[in-house]
Design an enzyme around this catalytic site. Structure first.
Site, PDB file in Angstrom:
ATOM      1  N   ASP A 150       1.815 -47.474 -13.799  1.00 10.82           N
ATOM      2  CA  ASP A 150       1.377 -48.829 -14.128  1.00 10.82           C
ATOM      3  C   ASP A 150       2.452 -49.838 -13.698  1.00 10.82           C
ATOM      4  O   ASP A 150       3.647 -49.529 -13.735  1.00 10.82           O
ATOM      5  CB  ASP A 150       1.158 -48.891 -15.651  1.00 10.82           C
ATOM      6  CG  ASP A 150       0.534 -50.184 -16.094  1.00 10.82           C
ATOM      7  OD1 ASP A 150      -0.546 -50.524 -15.576  1.00 10.82           O
ATOM      8  OD2 ASP A 150       1.111 -50.865 -16.970  1.00 10.82           O
ATOM      9  N   GLU A 199       0.948 -48.714  -9.058  1.00 10.17           N
ATOM     10  CA  GLU A 199       0.074 -49.893  -9.094  1.00 10.17           C
ATOM     11  C   GLU A 199       0.888 -51.105  -8.650  1.00 10.17           C
ATOM     12  O   GLU A 199       1.699 -51.634  -9.396  1.00 10.17           O
ATOM     13  CB  GLU A 199      -0.470 -50.141 -10.504  1.00 10.17           C
ATOM     14  CG  GLU A 199      -1.406 -51.342 -10.536  1.00 10.17           C
ATOM     15  CD  GLU A 199      -1.484 -52.039 -11.892  1.00 10.17           C
ATOM     16  OE1 GLU A 199      -2.482 -52.730 -12.124  1.00 10.17           O
ATOM     17  OE2 GLU A 199      -0.556 -51.920 -12.714  1.00 10.17           O
TER      18      GLU A 199
END
Ligand code: CA
Length: 618
Positions: free
Chosen positions: A331, A360
C-alpha cells in the site's frame, strides 16, 4: 494442621496463578520464528511494564543473545538474537531477571520451516489476479460479524459499515473464483482494524500480527491460503507500512517519540508524491508529504527508527512464512521514506528470491510511475527493489479510450501512446494492469454500461503486456461511481450472504447480460491461462487508423492478432499492412466468437468490438 496445609496450598496456587498471569502480560513479537531462514538474525520486541529494568537470559543451544536494546520507554526491550546453523526447532525460555528476584519467563518457539525459500513462487505475467475486499465478498460465518472486543458492530445497511464478509465466505467460493479462470487472489488487509467506525476497508491496522476477529483467525487465514494453493491459486497479501491506526497498542504507549512522525498540531500529507523524485522539490513540501499523516486516525510511522523498520520487515516475513504466500501488494509505496522501503523489499527477496511485490504507486504520469519499479534507470540511482508497479496511466487511458471518438491522441491512440512510452519502464511486463480497483469507479460504470465497450476493454487488458487484475464483481457487471462514496464501489457480492434473494455465484442467479459478461470473461481468462504467447510473448503494435487498433503477441511458436474496432459501425480492412508479423499465416481462429477465419487477408469486424485471432496455416 489440615487448615494450615489448606492455607499453604491456597497460597502456593495464588503465587503460581499470579506468576502465570504476570508472565502473560509480557508481549513478545513476533510470537514465534523459524529455524533455517536465510537471515539468521531475529529481533524480538518485548513489551511489559518496566521490562527494561530486567536482565535477559536465554539458554538454548544455537541461540546467541547478541544484544538487549533499551529505548526511551522502559516498557520496551528489543532483543537481538542470532540463530546459529546448529539450532534445532523447539521451545525455550526467555528469562527476565529482576532485582527483587521475582523473575518472569516467556516461552518462545522456533519452528521448523514447511517449505524452502524457493518454494515461495511469486505472481507474474502468467497470472491474472482477482481482488477481493473480505468484508464485502461473502459472509461464511454470521457468528463473527460483530465481536465483543471490537468497537464497530456489523450494519449491512450502512454503505461505510461492516457487512460481515469473512475468510470462510471467500473459502466457500474458491471454486467459483478458480472456475472463472483467474490464477491469484489478492485480499485487501485482513488484519485487525479496531476503529469505532469505517473500519471495514482494513487499511488502518491496529494489530499487525492478528487477523481481525470479524474476518477470521490467523488459523483461518492459513487455511484460506492452503485452500487457494489446492486450486492452483496464488495468494497476495496487502501490506501497509506507511501508517497504522492510532488505537494500535504501540501507538498508545510509544516505544520512543520518534516511532511516529509528530507535529505540534495535526498535519496531513500533501499527497504530492512527486516530491520524492522532483529535482526541484522544496524541503518544506518533502517534509509534509513524507511525514504528514494520511488521515487523523492513521499514525504516520517513522521508518528512520531502526527498531520500527525491523519490526515491519519481520512482520511481513512472518506472514509470508506462516501462510506460504506468493506475493505482496504494498500500500502507498511512495508515501514513506524511499530508502527504507527499498530495504524492506530487499530483505524480503533475500529470504524469498522467487517472490513478487507490487507497489501501489498511484500516479498519473508514466515517468513518475516508472521511477518506482525495480532497476529503473533513475538519475539519482534510486532502486526500489519492487518488481511490479501499478499502471495507473494505463488505467486512465482505458477509462477514456473506449468512450471517445478517434483523434490524433484520442480513442485507440491513447492505448498506442501509453505502450509507446514503455521504454521508460525497467520491466513493463511486470506492471499490474487493471480496468478498475477498490478505489476507482467500477469499470462497467466507466464504460457507460455498454457491454461492447466492457468487452473491448477487458480484451485489451487480458492480451496486452503486464499482469492483469480483475476486481471482484467485474464479471457480473457490478457498477458504482467512486465520487458517490467508496461504499458504492465496494458493494456486497450478491449471493454472498445467507439470506440474499439473488445469488450471482450461479448462472441461474445472474441476468442474461450478466451471464453474457461472465461467460465472456471466463472464456478469455481460461484461454489466457494456457497461452504462453499472451503471458510472455513479444508485443508489436501498429499505429491505429480509422478507429482500428491492431497489435500482435508472438513468440517462436505462435502469433496472436488482436483487433479493436472503436467505431460505432462494422469495418473491413486489408491486412497487408501487418505482413511483417502475419508473414505466411493465412487463417485464424477467433477466440471470443469461437469461429474460424478462412482468409485473414481481409478482416471484417463488428462495431465496437474486439477480435482475438490465433493465426495458423492449414
Ligand atoms: Ca461473518
Amino acid at each position: 494442621m489440615k487448615n494450615q496445609f489448606h492455607s499453604v496450598l491456597v497460597l502456593l496456587i495464588t503465587i503460581l496463578v499470579n506468576s502465570f498471569l504476570h508472565a502473560q502480560e509480557i508481549k513478545v513479537e513476533p510470537a514465534f520464528w523459524w529455524i533455517g531462514m536465510n537471515n539468521p538474525e531475529l529481533q524480538l520486541l518485548v513489551y511489559a511494564e518496566n521490562i527494561a529494568e530486567s536482565e535477559v537470559e536465554i539458554k538454548y543451544k544455537g541461540i546467541e543473545l547478541v544484544k538487549v536494546n533499551k529505548v526511551e520507554n522502559p516498557n520496551y526491550l528489543f532483543i537481538d538474537l542470532k540463530i546459529q546453523p546448529d539450532a534445532k526447532p523447539g521451545k525455550f525460555n526467555i528469562e527476565f531477571l529482576k532485582k527483587n528476584g521475582k523473575n518472569d519467563i516467556v516461552f518462545y518457539e522456533l519452528k521448523k520451516r514447511k517449505k524452502i525459500s524457493e518454494d515461495y513462487k511469486g505472481f507474474d505475467n502468467s497470472d491474472v489476479i482477482y481482488l477481493i475486499m473480505p468484508d464485502r465478498f461473502s459472509n461464511g460465518n454470521p457468528e463473527n460479524d460483530s465481536h465483543p472486543d471490537m468497537l464497530e458492530k456489523a450494519d449491512r445497511n450502512n454503505p461505510d459499515g461492516r457487512h460481515g464478509g469473512d475468510l470462510q465466505g471467500i473459502i466457500n467460493h474458491l471454486d467459483y473464483i478458480s472456475n472463472l479462470g483467474v490464477t491469484a487472489a489478492w485480499l485487501t488487509p485482513f488484519q485487525e482494524n479496531n476503529r469505532p467506525k469505517y473500519s471495514y476497508h482494513g487499511y488502518a491496522i491496529s494489530d499487525f500480527y492478528k487477523t481481525d476477529p470479524r474476518i477470521g483467525t490467523n488459523k483461518d487465514y492459513v487455511k484460506f491460503v492452503e485452500e487457494c494453493h489446492k486450486r492452483d491459486l496464488k495468494v497476495i497479501m496487502d501490506v501497509v507500512l506507511n501508517h497504522c491506526d492510532t488505537t494500535h497498542w504501540f501507538i498508545r504507549d510509544l516505544p520512543s517519540q520518534d516511532w511516529i512522525h509528530q507535529f505540534p498540531e495535526f498535519t496531513r500529507s500533501n499527497f504530492r508524491t512527486p516530491v520524492q523524485l522532483d529535482p526541484y522539490a522544496s524541503d518544506f513540501d518533502k517534509e509534509k508529504m513524507l511525514n504528514g499523516w494520511f488521515d487523523r486516525f492513521m499514525a504516520d510511522l517513522n521508518h528512520d527508527n531502526p527498531f520500527l523498520l525491523k519490526y515491519l520487515i519481520q512482520n511481513t516475513i512472518w506472514w509470508i512464512e506462516s501462510a506460504g504466500l506468493n506475493g505482496i501488494r504494498l500500500d502507498t509505496q511512495p508515501y514513506s521514506e524511499k530508502e527504507h522501503v527499498a530495504t524492506w523489499a530487499k530483505s524480503i527477496f533475500e529470504e524469498y528470491p522467487d517472490f513478487n511485490i507490487v507497489g501501489e504507486a498511484w500516479l498519473q504520469k508514466i515517468a513518475i510511475t516508472a521511477y518506482w519499479q525495480k532497476d529503473a534507470n533513475n538519475v539519482d540511482g534510486y532502486n526500489s527493489n519492487i518488481p511490479s508497479v501499478t499502471d495507473f496511466p494505463m488505467h486512465s487511458a482505458i477509462s477514456q479510450a473506449f468512450n471517445e471518438n478517434e483523434g490524433w491522441a484520442e480513442g485507440m491512440a491513447r492505448l498506442y501512446y501509453i505502450l509507446a512510452q514503455d521504454f521508460l519502464y525497467a520491466n513493463p511486463e511486470m506492471n499490474l494492469i487493471f480496468p478498475d480497483n477498490h478505489d476507482l469507479s467500477r469499470f462497467y460504470q466507466n464504460m457507460q454500461k455498454d457491454i461492447r465497450k466492457y468487452k473491448m476493454g477487458l480484451s485489451f487488458i487480458l492480451t496486452t503486456r503486464g499482469i492483469p487484475m480483475i476486481y471482484y464483481g467485474t464479471e457480473i457487471l457490478m457498477v458504482g461511481k467512486e465520487h458517490a462514496g467508496h461504499g458504492y464501489i465496494r458493494r456486497d457480492f450478491p449471493g454472498g450472504w445467507p439470506n440474499d434473494t439473488i445469488n450471482a455465484f450461479i448462472p441461474d442467479g445472474r441476468t442474461v447480460i450478466q451471464n453474457e459478461a461472465f461467460d465472456f470473461l471466463k472464456n478469455l481468462l481460461n484461454w489466457r491461462k494456457e497461452k504462453e504467447v499472451i503471458q510472455t510473448g513479444k508485443l508489436k503494435q501498429f499505429v491505429p487508423e480509422n478507429g482500428i487498433y491492431v497489435y500482435f503477441r508472438y513468440n517462436e511458436n505462435e502469433t496472436v492478432m488482436i483487433v479493436l474496432n472503436n467505431n460505432d459501425e462494422e469495418r473491413s480492412f486489408e491486412t497487408g499492412r501487418y505482413n511483417e508479423v502475419i508473414k505466411d499465416y493465412s487463417k485464424g481462429y477467433e477466440i471470443i466468437s469461437k469461429s474460424e477465419l478462412n482468409d485473414i487477408s481481409n478482416i471484417s469486424i463488428s462495431a465496437k468490438s474486439a477480435m482475438i485471432i490465433e493465426l495458423y496455416n492449414k
